[in-house]
Scaffold this active site. Structure first.
Site, PDB file in Angstrom:
ATOM      1  N   HIS A 218     148.104 -43.486  81.009  1.00 34.00           N
ATOM      2  CA  HIS A 218     148.273 -43.071  82.408  1.00 34.00           C
ATOM      3  C   HIS A 218     147.447 -43.962  83.326  1.00 34.00           C
ATOM      4  O   HIS A 218     146.493 -44.601  82.880  1.00 34.00           O
ATOM      5  CB  HIS A 218     147.865 -41.605  82.585  1.00 34.00           C
ATOM      6  CG  HIS A 218     146.411 -41.353  82.283  1.00 34.00           C
ATOM      7  ND1 HIS A 218     145.442 -41.283  83.262  1.00 34.00           N
ATOM      8  CD2 HIS A 218     145.766 -41.193  81.113  1.00 34.00           C
ATOM      9  CE1 HIS A 218     144.268 -41.080  82.691  1.00 34.00           C
ATOM     10  NE2 HIS A 218     144.428 -41.028  81.387  1.00 34.00           N
ATOM     11  N   ASP A 223     141.150 -37.652  89.347  1.00 33.74           N
ATOM     12  CA  ASP A 223     141.285 -36.524  88.430  1.00 33.74           C
ATOM     13  C   ASP A 223     141.259 -37.066  87.013  1.00 33.74           C
ATOM     14  O   ASP A 223     142.250 -37.616  86.532  1.00 33.74           O
ATOM     15  CB  ASP A 223     142.618 -35.797  88.671  1.00 33.74           C
ATOM     16  CG  ASP A 223     142.524 -34.838  89.821  1.00 33.74           C
ATOM     17  OD1 ASP A 223     141.407 -34.368  90.102  1.00 33.74           O
ATOM     18  OD2 ASP A 223     143.569 -34.593  90.441  1.00 33.74           O
ATOM     19  N   LEU A 224     140.159 -36.886  86.355  1.00 33.65           N
ATOM     20  CA  LEU A 224     139.962 -37.408  85.003  1.00 33.65           C
ATOM     21  C   LEU A 224     141.125 -37.038  84.083  1.00 33.65           C
ATOM     22  O   LEU A 224     141.474 -35.875  83.951  1.00 33.65           O
ATOM     23  CB  LEU A 224     138.661 -36.818  84.446  1.00 33.65           C
ATOM     24  CG  LEU A 224     138.293 -37.243  83.036  1.00 33.65           C
ATOM     25  CD1 LEU A 224     137.982 -38.717  82.981  1.00 33.65           C
ATOM     26  CD2 LEU A 224     137.124 -36.411  82.540  1.00 33.65           C
ATOM     27  N   ASP A 225     141.717 -38.031  83.444  1.00 32.96           N
ATOM     28  CA  ASP A 225     142.821 -37.822  82.487  1.00 32.96           C
ATOM     29  C   ASP A 225     144.028 -37.145  83.118  1.00 32.96           C
ATOM     30  O   ASP A 225     144.875 -36.607  82.415  1.00 32.96           O
ATOM     31  CB  ASP A 225     142.363 -36.994  81.280  1.00 32.96           C
ATOM     32  CG  ASP A 225     141.416 -37.783  80.389  1.00 32.96           C
ATOM     33  OD1 ASP A 225     141.265 -38.998  80.627  1.00 32.96           O
ATOM     34  OD2 ASP A 225     140.830 -37.191  79.484  1.00 32.96           O
ATOM     35  N   GLU A 226     144.107 -37.151  84.443  1.00 32.98           N
ATOM     36  CA  GLU A 226     145.191 -36.429  85.100  1.00 32.98           C
ATOM     37  C   GLU A 226     146.027 -37.332  85.990  1.00 32.98           C
ATOM     38  O   GLU A 226     146.803 -36.851  86.806  1.00 32.98           O
ATOM     39  CB  GLU A 226     144.607 -35.265  85.929  1.00 32.98           C
ATOM     40  CG  GLU A 226     144.033 -34.146  85.103  1.00 32.98           C
ATOM     41  CD  GLU A 226     145.108 -33.370  84.357  1.00 32.98           C
ATOM     42  OE1 GLU A 226     146.224 -33.230  84.885  1.00 32.98           O
ATOM     43  OE2 GLU A 226     144.816 -32.918  83.238  1.00 32.98           O
TER      44      GLU A 226
END
EC number: 3.5.1.10
Lengths: 280, 280, 280, 280
Positions: A218, A223-226
């Site tokens: 990604h 937004d961490l890992d989002e």
């Protein structure tokens, strides 16, 4: 024909009738050949996306001006040279993703120029240098997160990379760092069904007896890992897999997903729109 | 908006500059919305393909005339209503492909109208009739191949189907039969690596110790099993599979490949060009 | 040889040296042929699992007594006839999983006897009865959850099924219901990376731009959706999928995962141990 | 426990009642722990296969003598140390398979010791030496096939490799060469459905419009490309793939299939029986 250039035009805007005609008319007027064209309308949001691979002699400024006149006011368009993209890879200690990208760039199956590798440990220096690529060991020890990032930013920006690839870089990046490369940082992480939060995810996956292990590539946002997902895939596992075997399976799927995502990105197939990607 | 129609325009012709603009301009002039558009140029042959899903109020005659004026003289175009396609299924004794299509049509995951099933045995009559679909048992016994086909043609043509699906119909069709439905007959057969010629292919595959078994769905031409390929896939097998297990695996992959191919065909995604397909 | 029986012996216990020898010696002494044998030791827990497919003339009582004498005191063993297993299927309104099991049982690719279908709506009654299988419409309307389950239990227990399959039965079962069928109820649900909690998961998956959609088949325990996992798989999706298309993709993967899980279970390949499965 | 050894016992012979008991009894008597055990009977040929991973203190000679006494006279058994296997890789000019094995050996995901690489061109020398592995450039120019093989044999035998891996070595080996390494030479080649004979197979695959491209890894025997198959897989392609793109897809699937086959072989999972493999 050899002195013809190739560029990719990425356009997106609110959908309205006649957009494909307008854009291709302008290309036609500029005497550009359309090598590939792909178009998508997200009917849920009423947004239009078009990727047009062009060949010819380009007058970028006039072409873009013509497009701006013809397209809705909220349109975004970029005209990207099809030449090989420069990337900088950030790593920590794990070799699998870095090694896969190094070898694929070497054998020609991934079309990137690896300008440099930056690591907060020196473990991957030898591997990198074997491919005649500079390695910058910038330890985080004794530095605040901001100081450490400042040093890395200075090195990375010196290469002016098109993309920054986090090939298992295991530290969280600050909003300031991320803001320097909007939708230009690509990350990979493992993914599980169900999700496991916290430390030792593979131990948790093992304890839960999962039958597949996944990975998600990604773009990085705050937004961490989002951030917007580029590619996901899974690998089957079973009761024969120890927690360590599951971690190895996770590494396999991570490296495959990351290099497939990277291939799409560096060949200009990926639009980011809201928190999603459209891949044409 | 509810009384707007949907149609799919399939166009192919020699490639030249400006084709996308010309076609989409005409759609624009007809006040038709482009819902989806996909285009492909086969650079090896210099041939252009475009699939355009349109919504609006259609004046078919004028639209096609406008296209004929604008496009190269060798162009082929068809404007196909997006309504459900009528098919007739031909079978012999094996239930797996027929059953899969019947169930997918029933639960809505395959968008076809099964007008009838025609079989040279009566074994699948009960299954078919359970879905309230007429079954025609037309035995080949005591008939010449031509007589048998004549009787089948009479029944099949009575339904005026858009496509004829050979769901494990185990007799070779004559050129005369095939000529009645040019690129409208879809067949499925198993495929092996390496290929095994002759009787008992699964026994040969077993004896050879193959690790995958495949299936190929294709349009039927007079070259037996050699028409344009629509879809192929494989299923892994191993030493645990007896010849009978391999045959079962073959049935699984056959039914999946056939219904995926059929889905592409009935939703107007498939161009036939030369002996190949382009699927947009 | 035709009057020889086939049974499957499933044994699990604490691991210790010589277990395979002990078990196979006993089979040898009973003049039973071992058709297939698979064995697994979970080194993390030190637990031993063995599946032995046997052929011969069985004296069940003596055989099990011999095993009990030879094996560790915590051992569990069951000797299961290889005859077709009886199942009852519970449904609500969605046809895809039920239809797939009905058709696979019909064409012989899934070796089960469907004793009955029980639904809290009547929508799937016609489909079921077309396969000459009794359908029990037991509406939950106007009943407490306990009353409703009591009526279903009465019907289901009348069939004495080996397994109960929740083919998209959309109501939560009480601990009392679950306790009647320990590790005998199989459920299917969709799964996402990342996980989406709450209503409209496909809308959430669409909004998040996921690239794969999964399904998980598991035994039902009192932890909702958290019982031992039998099978998981995913299907790729992309930006072309609307939320409704993603739901359709979800139905496809659900039915495939459920029927594969069921096949493993009814052919006596699945051990449950702790909250995990071992599939031999 | 650290000074315990691990070895794998591979046994195969005519099937008869009690074989598992006999073998595991002997292991038990030698106070060896069975870490993993897998067994298979090919019911078509009545042949028994068993792979037993053992841990303990080994007296190889007595153990094998005990087995010989207990097993049928046609039995073959080998007791293989679980230490890392030594391989020599033979190459011509293509980097993809060699590069993949080099990197996987480097990052630990493939458990082999690459003793040397032997090539009939020098193109892959730099890549090999970057991994500190000796490269022997043995040109075939000006030499008869026998002379060339003699020179290669001398070098290869100097390393005493357990296996010889043909990582796109593009010359046919003579029966004499093959006879030096019976069932010890592993080859990879592309595979198509249908099969294409002769030069330019990817051009033929492109012209035929195939939808999948495969690869087969097998042991080399004197039947060219016809030895026992170890692993096969395919990769999907479509009309967007030029003949060159199909060749690239072919390289991807070749390297994946070869390294998966190699992993099975070097971890002692593969039996060769007749012209087939059994992988336990």
């Amino acid at each position: 024909m050899d002195n013809l250039e190739r560029k990719t035009l990425l356009t997106h805007c609110s959908d309205e009738r006649g957009l494909i005609a307008k854009i291709t008319n302008i290309c036609f007027k500029h005497q550009l050949n359309i090598i590939h064209n792909n178009e998508f309308v997200d009917n849920a949001s009423g947004h239009f996306f078009m990727r047009t691979e062009l060949e010819g002699t380009f007058d970028d400024k006039t072409l873009l001006a013509d497009l701006d006149l013809a397209l809705p006011t909220n349109s975004k368009r970029s005209l990207i040279s099809s030449s090989r993209k420069k990337i900088v890879i950030m790593v920590t200690k794990e070799a699998h993703c870095l090694g896969d990208i190094l070898m694929k760039a070497y054998d020609g199956s991934l079309d990137v120029e690896i300008a440099a590798v930056v690591g907060n440990y020196d473990k991957l220096q030898t591997l990198t240098e074997r491919f005649d690529i500079p390695y910058h060991h910038i330890s985080h020890e004794g530095l605040s997160r901001e100081e450490h990032e400042e040093k890395m930013l200075e090195v990375i920006k010196g290469y002016d990379p098109r993309y920054v690839v986090l090939a298992k870089y295991m530290r969280v990046l600050t909003p300031n760092f991320v803001a320097q490369f909007p939708h230009k940082i690509i990350n990979i992480h493992h993914s599980f069904l169900p999700a496991f939060i916290g430390a030792k995810p593979y131990q948790q996956a093992f304890d839960r007896g999962v039958k597949i292990i996944g990975a998600t590539a990604h773009f990085v946002t705050n937004d961490l890992d989002e951030g917007p997902i580029i590619k996901q895939d899974v690998i089957p596992v079973d009761h024969n897999f120890s927690a360590a075997d599951m971690a190895q399976a996770g590494r396999d799927v991570e490296k495959n997903v990351l290099s497939k995502a990277l291939s799409k990105v560096v060949n200009d197939h990926v639009f980011v729109y809201g928190n999603k990607t459209v891949i044409l």
